[in-house]
Design an enzyme around this catalytic site. Structure first.
Site, mmCIF file in Angstrom:
data_model
loop_
_atom_site.group_PDB
_atom_site.id
_atom_site.type_symbol
_atom_site.label_atom_id
_atom_site.label_comp_id
_atom_site.label_asym_id
_atom_site.label_seq_id
_atom_site.Cartn_x
_atom_site.Cartn_y
_atom_site.Cartn_z
ATOM 1 N N CYS A 78 0.833 -1.207 0.000
ATOM 2 C CA CYS A 78 0.000 0.000 0.000
ATOM 3 C C CYS A 78 0.865 1.254 0.000
ATOM 4 O O CYS A 78 1.763 1.398 0.832
ATOM 5 C CB CYS A 78 -0.906 -0.001 1.223
ATOM 6 N N CYS A 86 -1.017 6.334 7.053
ATOM 7 C CA CYS A 86 -2.209 5.648 7.538
ATOM 8 C C CYS A 86 -1.864 4.698 8.679
ATOM 9 O O CYS A 86 -0.882 3.955 8.604
ATOM 10 C CB CYS A 86 -2.866 4.883 6.389
ATOM 11 N N CYS A 89 -2.836 -0.328 9.211
ATOM 12 C CA CYS A 89 -2.066 -1.573 9.125
ATOM 13 C C CYS A 89 -0.769 -1.433 9.908
ATOM 14 O O CYS A 89 -0.169 -0.360 9.935
ATOM 15 C CB CYS A 89 -1.751 -1.915 7.667
ATOM 16 N N CYS A 174 -8.178 1.582 -0.349
ATOM 17 C CA CYS A 174 -7.674 0.822 0.802
ATOM 18 C C CYS A 174 -7.465 -0.611 0.344
ATOM 19 O O CYS A 174 -8.422 -1.292 -0.027
ATOM 20 C CB CYS A 174 -8.661 0.878 1.966
ATOM 21 N N GLN A 269 -18.169 -10.128 12.169
ATOM 22 C CA GLN A 269 -16.760 -10.304 11.848
ATOM 23 C C GLN A 269 -16.455 -9.710 10.473
ATOM 24 O O GLN A 269 -17.201 -9.920 9.524
ATOM 25 C CB GLN A 269 -16.397 -11.789 11.857
ATOM 26 N N GLU A 322 -27.269 -9.991 25.505
ATOM 27 C CA GLU A 322 -26.696 -8.901 24.713
ATOM 28 C C GLU A 322 -27.284 -7.577 25.195
ATOM 29 O O GLU A 322 -28.482 -7.490 25.482
ATOM 30 C CB GLU A 322 -27.013 -9.108 23.229
ATOM 31 N N ASP A 386 -17.940 -13.854 24.188
ATOM 32 C CA ASP A 386 -17.321 -13.085 23.101
ATOM 33 C C ASP A 386 -17.403 -11.602 23.452
ATOM 34 O O ASP A 386 -18.123 -10.834 22.817
ATOM 35 C CB ASP A 386 -18.027 -13.373 21.779
ATOM 36 N N CYS A 413 -10.481 -10.933 20.952
ATOM 37 C CA CYS A 413 -9.667 -10.259 19.938
ATOM 38 C C CYS A 413 -8.502 -9.514 20.575
ATOM 39 O O CYS A 413 -7.853 -8.702 19.914
ATOM 40 C CB CYS A 413 -10.522 -9.304 19.106
#
Length: 456
Positions: A78, A86, A89, A174, A269, A322, A386, A413
């Site tokens: 990129c 940016c 990443c 992107c 996801q 939730e 989660d 995560c």
């Protein structure tokens, strides 16, 4: 650069030998005994690094010149990646196998340091079921992100945030965005009046949605109306905060043999193969049996509750919990064909403090109640968690440890908060049976984890 008037002052550029990888996309070096967290480098390299932040205990820096390169270094695909550019990443300068080794090393270090668990970790590739291997546009590790939130400058120019900054890096493409997002052409138009523009595409169904957040008006104290450009493909549009009760646009996602309605910019996801991979991993970890009781905490639109509901059958019970009202509505719609699945709305810590399980009045199957005391109170055989990146915390861990009977699956995560919570589970008598790691976010430092816990 933060200046705390160090004595002697820290030079603007340092020549550093780079050591191990650290959590968050950094590598560790040292300058005069002080830790330096360096981006855009790899372990074993020697670099010149520009200092970006000085604190009393450590420095932050960006590698601006590589003096001795790692064999894992590649040219970033990129043009917007690199020091001061940016911040989306972290590892475009590393080969994909090296990225996965770096992520595995971080997970291992966090487990050892925060939970006292020594575990060899292998980060698995997540296959994209919709990816054409002969597609010349999507190179390895690219074109996977199906939900991209772009920032918008005051003049309407679209871009992404720079690392640890509110500044917007203008972009016209992107490379990690899914081709369906790029097909909308969001970055190639101006969006006056918008604060953010989120492009959402379902890789499985092709549904497309653009969600706008309007910029506050300084002159009138209200909101600016966003002028929506003409896009090259039809999209559903979610503008600001619709009136209560108004129908909201949604996309349909395909995973685990079902379609899932996800309204607006609700959670799903972002990698096209991640929902399927994680659902399979949770089922493998928990090994659900017909007739069992399962809890799906932080259930979102119901992915894990759905696959568990199918396994426990009509004589079993799955309760999802939730807090987000729209996600609860989506989950109830998505799971309407599974009478053994129910979804409770509320904060997890509040709901599980009240939750009781018992047998249905008919004598067949199970039921759950909030409050009250069924005659034959039962524990949940299985629990899947989660949570958001902040994890569970001690209070929720202790209650889950009391509720769960046979197995717990923890989807995370964030390696640091998972390791912290695994330490709490250890104190409550639960041990880590297995851990799987998935490269659901190539080119970034993020990794998805599924931990299986058992008592003893």
């Amino acid at each position: 650069m933060t200046d705390l008037r160090q004595d002697p002052p820290v030079p603007d550029v340092l020549e550093l030998d780079i050591g191990a990888v650290a959590n968050g996309g950094w590598c560790v070096a040292r300058h005069e005994g002080r830790v330096v967290f360096v981006r855009h480098t790899l372990p074993g390299e020697r670099v010149r690094a520009r200092v970006t932040e000085v604190t009393r205990s450590f420095l932050r820096a960006d590698a601006v010149e590589v003096l001795r390169a790692s064999p894992d270094r590649v040219s970033p695909p990129c043009p917007f990646a690199g020091p001061g550019r940016c911040g989306g990443c972290d590892w475009q300068h590393a080969s994909l196998p090296a990225q996965r080794r770096l992520k595995a090393a971080v997970v291992q270090e966090q487990l050892a340091r925060l939970a006292g668990i020594e575990r060899t970790v292998v980060v698995e590739e997540v296959p994209d079921p919709h990816h054409d291997e002969d597609d010349p546009v999507r190179g390895p590790g690219l074109g996977w992100r199906t939900r991209v939130q772009f920032a918008v400058r005051d003049d309407g120019v679209v871009g992404l945030r720079r690392h640890r900054s509110h500044q917007v890096e203008p972009i016209d493409e992107c490379l990690i965005a899914h081709p369906g997002v790029e097909l909308m052409g969001i970055e190639r138009h101006r969006w006056p009046g918008a604060a953010t523009v989120e492009g959402i595409v379902s890789a499985g169904t092709g549904d497309r949605l653009v969600a706008l957040r309007e910029r506050a008006s300084r002159s009138r104290g209200g909101r600016r109306s966003v002028k929506v450009p003409r896009l090259p493909v039809p999209v559903r549009l979610l503008r600001g905060r619709p009136a209560p009760g108004a129908p909201l646009p949604y996309v349909r996602e395909a995973a685990a043999g079902r379609l899932w309605q996800v309204t607006g910019s609700g959670f799903w996801q972002v990698h096209p193969g991640a929902a399927e991979a994680l659902a399979d991993a949770v089922l493998t970890a928990l090994e659900p049996r017909p007739g069992e009781i399962a809890l799906d905490l932080y259930c979102g639109v119901g992915l894990f509750a759905g696959v568990l509901g199918e396994r426990v059958g009509r004589d079993g019970l799955v309760v999802g919990v939730e807090s987000d009202p729209q996600a609860v509505r989506d989950a109830r719609f998505n799971l309407r064909d599974l009478p053994q699945v129910s979804v409770e709305q509320g904060r997890v810590e509040d709901v599980i403090a009240e939750l009781e399980f018992g047998r249905a009045a008919s004598g067949r199957g199970r039921q759950a109640r909030r409050g009250g005391a069924p005659a034959d109170r039962l524990r949940a055989d299985l629990v899947v968690l989660d949570p958001p990146r902040t994890g569970l915390g001690r209070q929720v861990v202790e209650r889950v440890a009391e509720l769960a009977g046979r197995k717990i699956a923890y989807v995370s995560c964030d390696a640091a908060t998972l390791a912290r919570d695994l330490a709490y589970f250890g104190e409550a008598g639960w041990t880590l049976q297995s851990l799987r790691a998935f490269d659901a976010f190539p080119m970034t430092h993020h990794v998805e984890l599924v931990a299986a816990l058992v008592q003893g």
